[in-house]
Design a protein around this motif. Structure first.
Motif, PDB file in Angstrom:
ATOM      1  N   ALA A  18      45.878  51.893  30.653  1.00 42.00           N
ATOM      2  CA  ALA A  18      45.326  50.744  30.171  1.00 42.00           C
ATOM      3  C   ALA A  18      46.376  49.930  29.530  1.00 42.00           C
ATOM      4  O   ALA A  18      46.263  48.851  29.498  1.00 42.00           O
ATOM      5  CB  ALA A  18      44.552  52.142  29.212  1.00 42.00           C
ATOM      6  N   HIS A  19      47.288  50.380  28.592  1.00 40.62           N
ATOM      7  CA  HIS A  19      48.742  49.308  28.708  1.00 40.62           C
ATOM      8  C   HIS A  19      49.375  48.423  29.601  1.00 40.62           C
ATOM      9  O   HIS A  19      49.008  47.443  29.437  1.00 40.62           O
ATOM     10  CB  HIS A  19      49.610  49.959  27.718  1.00 40.62           C
ATOM     11  N   ARG A  20      49.087  49.247  30.857  1.00 39.97           N
ATOM     12  CA  ARG A  20      49.542  47.829  31.700  1.00 39.97           C
ATOM     13  C   ARG A  20      48.530  47.002  32.574  1.00 39.97           C
ATOM     14  O   ARG A  20      49.016  45.658  32.435  1.00 39.97           O
ATOM     15  CB  ARG A  20      49.778  48.500  33.458  1.00 39.97           C
ATOM     16  N   LEU A  21      47.250  47.671  32.704  1.00 35.29           N
ATOM     17  CA  LEU A  21      46.343  46.892  32.772  1.00 35.29           C
ATOM     18  C   LEU A  21      45.887  45.506  31.651  1.00 35.29           C
ATOM     19  O   LEU A  21      45.847  44.474  31.740  1.00 35.29           O
ATOM     20  CB  LEU A  21      44.957  47.550  32.587  1.00 35.29           C
ATOM     21  N   GLY A  22      46.320  46.262  30.070  1.00 36.22           N
ATOM     22  CA  GLY A  22      46.411  45.314  29.006  1.00 36.22           C
ATOM     23  C   GLY A  22      47.264  44.160  28.668  1.00 36.22           C
ATOM     24  O   GLY A  22      47.270  43.162  28.751  1.00 36.22           O
ATOM     25  N   ARG A  23      48.110  44.114  29.878  1.00 32.97           N
ATOM     26  CA  ARG A  23      49.442  43.705  29.652  1.00 32.97           C
ATOM     27  C   ARG A  23      49.217  42.687  31.574  1.00 32.97           C
ATOM     28  O   ARG A  23      50.445  41.665  32.007  1.00 32.97           O
ATOM     29  CB  ARG A  23      50.787  44.024  30.012  1.00 32.97           C
ATOM     30  N   SER A  24      48.577  42.718  31.916  1.00 34.64           N
ATOM     31  CA  SER A  24      48.328  41.804  33.168  1.00 34.64           C
ATOM     32  C   SER A  24      49.663  42.394  34.347  1.00 34.64           C
ATOM     33  O   SER A  24      49.752  41.198  34.817  1.00 34.64           O
ATOM     34  CB  SER A  24      47.605  40.802  33.000  1.00 34.64           C
ATOM     35  N   LEU A  25      49.743  43.127  34.600  1.00 38.30           N
ATOM     36  CA  LEU A  25      50.774  43.749  34.916  1.00 38.30           C
ATOM     37  C   LEU A  25      50.190  44.448  36.646  1.00 38.30           C
ATOM     38  O   LEU A  25      49.457  45.558  36.132  1.00 38.30           O
ATOM     39  CB  LEU A  25      51.941  44.492  34.349  1.00 38.30           C
ATOM     40  N   SER A  82      42.839  46.874  27.446  1.00 34.16           N
ATOM     41  CA  SER A  82      43.512  48.195  27.261  1.00 34.16           C
ATOM     42  C   SER A  82      42.243  48.986  26.731  1.00 34.16           C
ATOM     43  O   SER A  82      41.677  50.453  27.257  1.00 34.16           O
ATOM     44  CB  SER A  82      44.651  47.900  26.528  1.00 34.16           C
ATOM     45  N   PHE A  83      41.899  48.535  24.997  1.00 35.80           N
ATOM     46  CA  PHE A  83      40.898  49.511  24.622  1.00 35.80           C
ATOM     47  C   PHE A  83      39.578  49.539  25.626  1.00 35.80           C
ATOM     48  O   PHE A  83      39.255  50.791  25.303  1.00 35.80           O
ATOM     49  CB  PHE A  83      40.849  48.075  23.646  1.00 35.80           C
ATOM     50  N   HIS A 130      40.542  33.576  31.498  1.00 34.79           N
ATOM     51  CA  HIS A 130      39.158  33.989  32.549  1.00 34.79           C
ATOM     52  C   HIS A 130      39.918  35.254  33.313  1.00 34.79           C
ATOM     53  O   HIS A 130      38.484  36.086  33.572  1.00 34.79           O
ATOM     54  CB  HIS A 130      38.467  32.952  33.285  1.00 34.79           C
ATOM     55  N   ASP A 131      40.684  35.449  33.545  1.00 33.22           N
ATOM     56  CA  ASP A 131      41.158  36.606  34.343  1.00 33.22           C
ATOM     57  C   ASP A 131      40.946  37.733  33.505  1.00 33.22           C
ATOM     58  O   ASP A 131      40.403  39.276  33.415  1.00 33.22           O
ATOM     59  CB  ASP A 131      42.456  37.209  34.581  1.00 33.22           C
ATOM     60  N   ASP A 132      40.548  36.995  32.224  1.00 38.33           N
ATOM     61  CA  ASP A 132      40.638  38.717  31.401  1.00 38.33           C
ATOM     62  C   ASP A 132      39.155  39.133  31.308  1.00 38.33           C
ATOM     63  O   ASP A 132      38.801  40.014  31.389  1.00 38.33           O
ATOM     64  CB  ASP A 132      40.967  38.083  29.345  1.00 38.33           C
ATOM     65  N   VAL A 133      37.921  37.908  31.466  1.00 40.35           N
ATOM     66  CA  VAL A 133      37.141  38.340  31.569  1.00 40.35           C
ATOM     67  C   VAL A 133      36.645  38.885  32.867  1.00 40.35           C
ATOM     68  O   VAL A 133      35.795  40.249  32.437  1.00 40.35           O
ATOM     69  CB  VAL A 133      36.018  36.958  31.660  1.00 40.35           C
ATOM     70  N   GLU A 134      37.390  39.111  33.772  1.00 39.62           N
ATOM     71  CA  GLU A 134      37.009  40.104  35.560  1.00 39.62           C
ATOM     72  C   GLU A 134      37.188  41.137  34.681  1.00 39.62           C
ATOM     73  O   GLU A 134      36.904  41.497  35.560  1.00 39.62           O
ATOM     74  CB  GLU A 134      37.630  38.890  35.804  1.00 39.62           C
ATOM     75  N   GLY A 135      38.196  41.594  34.291  1.00 41.76           N
ATOM     76  CA  GLY A 135      38.867  42.352  34.444  1.00 41.76           C
ATOM     77  C   GLY A 135      38.473  43.560  33.205  1.00 41.76           C
ATOM     78  O   GLY A 135      37.710  44.827  33.293  1.00 41.76           O
ATOM     79  N   ILE A 136      37.568  43.042  32.048  1.00 46.67           N
ATOM     80  CA  ILE A 136      37.032  43.887  30.656  1.00 46.67           C
ATOM     81  C   ILE A 136      35.555  43.620  31.904  1.00 46.67           C
ATOM     82  O   ILE A 136      35.097  44.954  31.837  1.00 46.67           O
ATOM     83  CB  ILE A 136      36.904  42.507  29.811  1.00 46.67           C
ATOM     84  N   MET A 137      34.599  42.746  32.165  1.00 49.37           N
ATOM     85  CA  MET A 137      33.396  43.378  33.174  1.00 49.37           C
ATOM     86  C   MET A 137      33.812  44.068  33.772  1.00 49.37           C
ATOM     87  O   MET A 137      32.869  45.753  34.428  1.00 49.37           O
ATOM     88  CB  MET A 137      33.079  41.940  33.369  1.00 49.37           C
ATOM     89  N   SER A 138      35.000  44.023  34.739  1.00 55.01           N
ATOM     90  CA  SER A 138      34.958  45.200  35.649  1.00 55.01           C
ATOM     91  C   SER A 138      35.323  46.652  35.229  1.00 55.01           C
ATOM     92  O   SER A 138      34.524  47.444  35.734  1.00 55.01           O
ATOM     93  CB  SER A 138      36.205  45.193  36.252  1.00 55.01           C
ATOM     94  N   ILE A 139      35.849  46.905  34.325  1.00 55.39           N
ATOM     95  CA  ILE A 139      36.061  48.190  33.511  1.00 55.39           C
ATOM     96  C   ILE A 139      35.018  48.954  32.962  1.00 55.39           C
ATOM     97  O   ILE A 139      34.194  49.479  32.898  1.00 55.39           O
ATOM     98  CB  ILE A 139      36.648  48.377  32.880  1.00 55.39           C
TER      99      ILE A 139
END
Length: 293
Positions: A18-25, A82-83, A130-139
């Motif tokens: 989760a924290h790795r995803l939050g750091r966009s790694l 991450s959340f 916008h990458d954050d939005v794509e990641g959040i929507m996927s989750i």
């Protein structure tokens, strides 16, 4: 090694992911920074961690504390990706969810809501995030998919004041949108509230909804139970109208005092909430009052 120890290590691996995803790694990027193989990182995210030195190095690279990765005390989560990933992990294979989210638990929203939510989130953030939005929507979509597959018991407390505001203002990621788009978004909000009415009149198995008429906390929270363990998530992040996926620190804990205090809030609101046809009548009155303004 006992089964309970295995579960603890699996949870450590889940937090790491989760924290790795939050750091966009990507896994490859983090493995490279740590000087380990991609396979070694994959094993770590599965909970196969044999050395505290590796976990310490991972915590340092992800800029989180070792106690947070270990799940000792309160787990602080500084970004929305991450959340929501941690929420997804905690909900997986759970038995019961008690939630206080506005305007309703995301897990029982419609597919139309998903489509407009992505547009709203895009509006709410600068173009370079916008990458954050794509990641959040996927989750979020994966959370909903797993919920619909497993169907744990869900009790959702919603606020009539939040529903009124939701219909009056519609779904907006920012102010200054064209008038025709605002009107369209308001109509979509009203349709989502009608979906709530349908669930109140004809409840799905395992879904309970209470409509609170008294003030509710400004922060959202959820209590998830699985195998005799309860986990509390408290969220500063907001979906829907005027969303916030940029700033805030959520926290997650299984501390008995925190669970008990939030459960008392949920029980008080649940006991005083309208339910069933009475709640549906009340929400329909709100639609007549706010849905055609």
């Amino acid at each position: 090694m006992t089964a309970s120890t295995d579960i603890v290590f699996a949870e450590i691996g889940a937090r790491l992911r989760a924290h790795r995803l939050g750091r966009s790694l990507t896994p490859e990027a983090l493995a490279d920074r740590l000087g380990i193989s991609r396979a070694a990182l994959y094993r770590a995210e599965k909970g196969e961690i044999t050395k505290i030195e590796m976990l310490t190095a991972i915590a340092n690279e992800l800029n989180v504390s070792l106690p947070t990765l270990l799940g000792v005390g309160i787990e602080y989560v500084p970004n929305a990706i991450s959340f929501f990933e941690r929420m997804r992990q905690i909900e997986e294979d759970c038995e019961q969810i008690v939630g206080l989210f506005s305007p309703i638990s995301y897990l029982v929203t419609t597919s139309d809501y998903d489509r407009v939510l992505q547009e709203v989130l895009y509006e709410s953030v600068p173009g370079d995030t916008h990458d954050d939005v794509e990641g959040i929507m996927s989750i979020l979509l994966e959370r909903k998919r797993k919920y619909n597959l497993k169907r744990p018991l869900l009790a959702s407390i919603i606020s009539d004041a939040d529903l009124a505001r939701f219909m009056r203002d519609g779904l907006e990621g920012r102010t200054g949108l064209p008038a025709d788009l605002v009107a369209h978004r308001r109509r979509l909000a009203v349709e989502e509230v009608r979906h709530i009415v349908d669930m109140l009149r004809d409840p799905e198995i395992g879904v309970q909804i209470g409509v609170a008429r008294e003030p509710i906390p400004s922060t959202s929270f959820q209590i998830v139970r699985k195998g005799g363990k309860a986990t509390l998530t408290v969220s500063p992040f907001r979906l829907g109208h005027s969303p916030n996926i940029r700033i805030g620190v959520g926290f997650i804990t299984s501390a008995p005092e925190a669970i008990d205090l939030h459960e008392q809030i949920a029980l008080r609101l649940w006991d005083s909430s309208l339910k069933g046809s009475e709640a549906a009548d009340h929400v329909e009155a709100l639609i007549r009052q706010y849905g055609n303004a």
